[in-house]
Design an enzyme around this catalytic site. Structure first.
Site, PDB file in Angstrom:
ATOM      1  N   GLU A 166       0.801  -1.226   0.000  1.00  0.00           N
ATOM      2  CA  GLU A 166       0.000   0.000   0.000  1.00  0.00           C
ATOM      3  C   GLU A 166       0.837   1.281   0.000  1.00  0.00           C
ATOM      4  O   GLU A 166       0.840   2.033   0.994  1.00  0.00           O
ATOM      5  CB  GLU A 166      -0.986  -0.022   1.177  1.00  0.00           C
ATOM      6  CG  GLU A 166      -1.944  -1.195   1.102  1.00  0.00           C
ATOM      7  CD  GLU A 166      -3.022  -1.173   2.198  1.00  0.00           C
ATOM      8  OE1 GLU A 166      -2.974  -0.297   3.074  1.00  0.00           O
ATOM      9  OE2 GLU A 166      -3.912  -2.029   2.156  1.00  0.00           O
ATOM     10  N   GLU A 350      -5.505  -8.424   0.066  1.00  0.00           N
ATOM     11  CA  GLU A 350      -6.220  -8.092   1.311  1.00  0.00           C
ATOM     12  C   GLU A 350      -7.670  -7.767   0.994  1.00  0.00           C
ATOM     13  O   GLU A 350      -7.955  -7.053   0.027  1.00  0.00           O
ATOM     14  CB  GLU A 350      -5.635  -6.851   2.009  1.00  0.00           C
ATOM     15  CG  GLU A 350      -4.346  -7.068   2.740  1.00  0.00           C
ATOM     16  CD  GLU A 350      -3.866  -5.808   3.459  1.00  0.00           C
ATOM     17  OE1 GLU A 350      -4.716  -4.969   3.845  1.00  0.00           O
ATOM     18  OE2 GLU A 350      -2.652  -5.671   3.623  1.00  0.00           O
TER      19      GLU A 350
HETATM   20  O1  IFM Z   1      -4.690  -3.203   8.840  1.00  0.00           O
HETATM   21  C1  IFM Z   1      -4.567  -2.665   7.565  1.00  0.00           C
HETATM   22  C2  IFM Z   1      -3.336  -3.209   6.875  1.00  0.00           C
HETATM   23  O2  IFM Z   1      -2.184  -2.956   7.598  1.00  0.00           O
HETATM   24  C3  IFM Z   1      -3.185  -2.596   5.502  1.00  0.00           C
HETATM   25  N1  IFM Z   1      -4.399  -2.680   4.744  1.00  0.00           N
HETATM   26  C4  IFM Z   1      -5.621  -2.266   5.371  1.00  0.00           C
HETATM   27  C5  IFM Z   1      -5.770  -2.971   6.707  1.00  0.00           C
HETATM   28  C6  IFM Z   1      -7.088  -2.535   7.385  1.00  0.00           C
HETATM   29  O3  IFM Z   1      -7.087  -1.173   7.635  1.00  0.00           O
END
Ligand code: IFM
Length: 440
Positions: A166, A350
Site C-alpha cells: 500500500e 487483502e
Molecule cells: O490493517 C490494515 C493493513 O495494515 C493494511 N491494509 C488495510 C488494513 C485494514 O485497515
C-alpha cells in the site's frame, strides 16, 4: 454462503494475511525503534496511545498461528518482514531477526502452506525516519539493501515476494493526511514520498532480480471513488481516483504519473524524478490488490488543491465506518486487467471486515463477516468468469491485531485475540471458511 473451493480454478490460492508490526510484538528479538513507536507515543495520534510492542505475541506464538491457518484449509500465508527487526538501525543486520523469518518460512513449508512475503509493511526504522524517511531519496536505496538481505536468507523458500504494501498509505495517508506515521501534513514531503516509495520498489526489484529471486510483485490498495451530488463532484472523484487508484499502478506498469496529479504535486517533486521512471516500471510477475470500500467525494473550493472533501455514504458500514461495496472489487479487478496489468496475474492480497466481535460462551458469531467474504469472493468469481487472471484471495486478517491509529480497537480477524492473555479463539467465519475450502 461462502463459495466453495470447487467453484474456483484448481490452482486458485486461498490465504490469510498479516503484517509484522501489527502482530509480532515488536519488543521481542532485538528489533530497533520505528517511526510507528514514536508516532504512537505522541498524544492524539493513536487510540489510547497503543503501540505494537506486544501486539499478538506472534513472535512466540507463530507455531500455533500457522497450525490455525492450516486447520482452516488455507493454502498460503501472507506475512511481512519488519525492516527494523532485520536491520534495527535500517542498515546493520540483526541475525536474530533473520532467524525469526527463517523459522517462520520453514514452519509454513512444514505445514504445506505457501509463504507469500511482503518486505515493507510500514515500520520504518527510526534512524532512517530521523534522516527524513520517505521524503529522503536515500531511504529508497537503503530499502534495496534490505530487500537483498531478506531474499538472501529466505528467498529460496518463498512462493512469492512483494516489495511494498500500500504505497498510497506510506506516502499520501502518512504525509498529506497525517493519519499514519510520520503524521505529516505537508505537500512537499508528500510529493517526495510518493516518488521515493515508487523508486524504492524499482530499486528493490532490481536488487531482487540481480539475486535471481523469482515471482516478484507489489501490493497496492484501491478505493472506489463515487462522486457526491454536487455539480463539481464528478471531477473531484476523478481526481481522487487518480491520486489513490492510478498514481502507483501507472508508475509500476507504465512508468508514468497521472497529469492531473502532477498539476498539484509537480512543483514539489524532487528534481530529476523523470530519470527514475524506467527503474520504477520494472516488469512484474504479479500484482496485488487490496480492496475494502468506496468513498463519496465532493469538491470543496474552500480547500487548497486537490479541493476534495469526503462525505458520509448511505451503504451499510463496518466498525471502521467504511461502506461495504463488493461491486468495487469487481470494478478494480476488471479495470486493472483491462487498463494496466493485462495478462499479469492478479491476487486479492487483502480484503476483510472489522466488526465489534463479542466473545460469548467461548464462541464468536460474526455472520456479517461471513456475508462479506461470500460477497467479495462472489465479485472475484465474476471477474474470473470475465477473463481476469485472478490467481488468489487473501483474507485480512488472520488475527485481530494492531490496527494502526485505531490501536487494538478494530477487529478484522478470522481469529479473535484476547490482548491480555493472547488467547486465540477462531470465530464462526473461520469455521465457515474452513468448511468452504475443505478439499474433496
Ligand atoms: O490493517 C490494515 C493493513 O495494515 C493494511 N491494509 C488495510 C488494513 C485494514 O485497515
Amino acid at each position: 454462503m461462502i463459495p466453495v473451493r470447487s467453484q474456483f480454478p484448481d490452482d486458485f490460492v486461498f490465504g490469510a494475511a498479516t503484517a509484522a508490526y501489527q502482530i509480532e510484538g515488536h519488543a521481542n528479538g532485538g528489533a530497533g525503534p520505528t517511526h510507528w513507536d514514536s508516532f504512537a507515543a505522541t498524544p492524539g495520534n493513536v487510540v489510547r496511545a497503543e503501540d505494537g510492542a506486544h501486539a499478538c505475541d506472534h513472535y512466540h506464538r507463530w507455531p500455533e498461528d500457522l497450525d490455525l491457518i492450516a486447520a482452516a484449509n488455507l493454502d498460503a500465508y501472507r506475512f511481512s518482514t519488519s525492516w527494523a527487526r532485520v536491520m534495527p538501525d535500517g542498515v546493520t543486520v540483526n541475525p536474530e531477526g533473520l532467524d525469526f523469518y527463517d523459522r517462520l518460512v520453514d514452519g509454513c513449508l512444514a505445514r504445506g502452506l505457501a509463504p507469500f512475503a511482503t518486505l515493507y509493511h510500514w515500520e520504518l526504522p527510526s534512524t532512517l525516519a530521523d534522516k527524513g524517511g520517505w521524503a529522503n531519496r536515500d531511504t529508497a536505496l537503503r530499502f534495496a539493501d534490505f530487500a537483498g538481505v531478506v531474499a538472501d536468507r529466505i528467498g529460496d523458500r518463498l512462493a512469492s515476494l512483494a516489495t511494498l504494501n500500500e504505497p498510497w498509505c506510506v506516502s499520501w495517508l502518512s504525509h498529506f493526511e497525517g493519519h499514519h506515521a510520520p503524521g505529516l501534513r505537508d505537500i512537499r514531503a508528500t510529493a517526495r514520498a510518493m516518488h521515493h516509495v515508487c523508486l524504492a520498489h524499482g530499486l528493490g526489484m532490481q536488487a531482487l532480480r540481480a539475486q535471481g529471486q523469482g515471482n516478484l510483485g507489489v501490493v497496492c490498495n484501491f478505493e472506489f471513488a463515487e462522486a457526491g451530488p454536487g455539480k463539481a463532484d464528478a471531477a473531484a472523484a476523478t481526481l481522487r481516483d487518480a491520486i489513490y487508484n492510478r498514481w502507483f499502478v501507472e508508475a509500476f506498469t507504465a512508468g508514468t504519473y497521472p497529469d492531473a496529479v502532477l498539476e498539484g504535486l509537480g512543483p514539489h517533486m524532487p528534481q530529476g524524478w523523470q530519470d527514475d521512471v524506467a527503474t520504477i516500471a520494472a516488469p512484474l510477475d504479479w500484482f496485488g490488490v487490496n480492496y475494502y470500500t468506496r468513498c463519496i467525494v465532493t469538491h470543496d473550493a474552500t480547500l487548497p488543491w486537490p479541493h476534495i472533501r469526503m462525505i458520509d455514504g448511505p451503504l451499510p458500514k463496518n466498525s471502521m465506518g467504511w461502506e461495504v461495496y463488493p461491486d468495487g472489487l469487481h470494478h478494480f479487478l476488471t479495470r486493472l486487467h483491462r487498463d494496466h496489468t493485462g495478462d499479469t496475474p492478479l491476487y486479492v492480497t487483502e480484503n476483510g471486515m472489522p466488526l465489534d466481535d463479542v466473545l460469548t460462551g467461548g464462541a464468536i458469531a460474526d455472520p456479517r463477516r461471513e456475508d462479506f467474504i461470500a460477497d467479495h469472493l462472489g465479485a472475484a468469481r465474476r471477474a474470473i468468469a470475465e477473463g481476469v487472471p485472478l490467481k488468489g484471495f487473501f483474507y485480512w486478517s488472520l488475527l485481530d491485531n494492531y490496527e494502526w491509529a485505531f490501536g487494538y480497537e478494530k477487529r478484522f480477524g478470522l481469529i479473535h485475540v484476547d490482548f491480555d492473555t493472547f488467547t486465540r479463539t477462531p470465530k464462526a467465519s473461520y469455521h465457515a471458511l474452513a468448511r468452504a475450502l475443505a478439499k474433496a
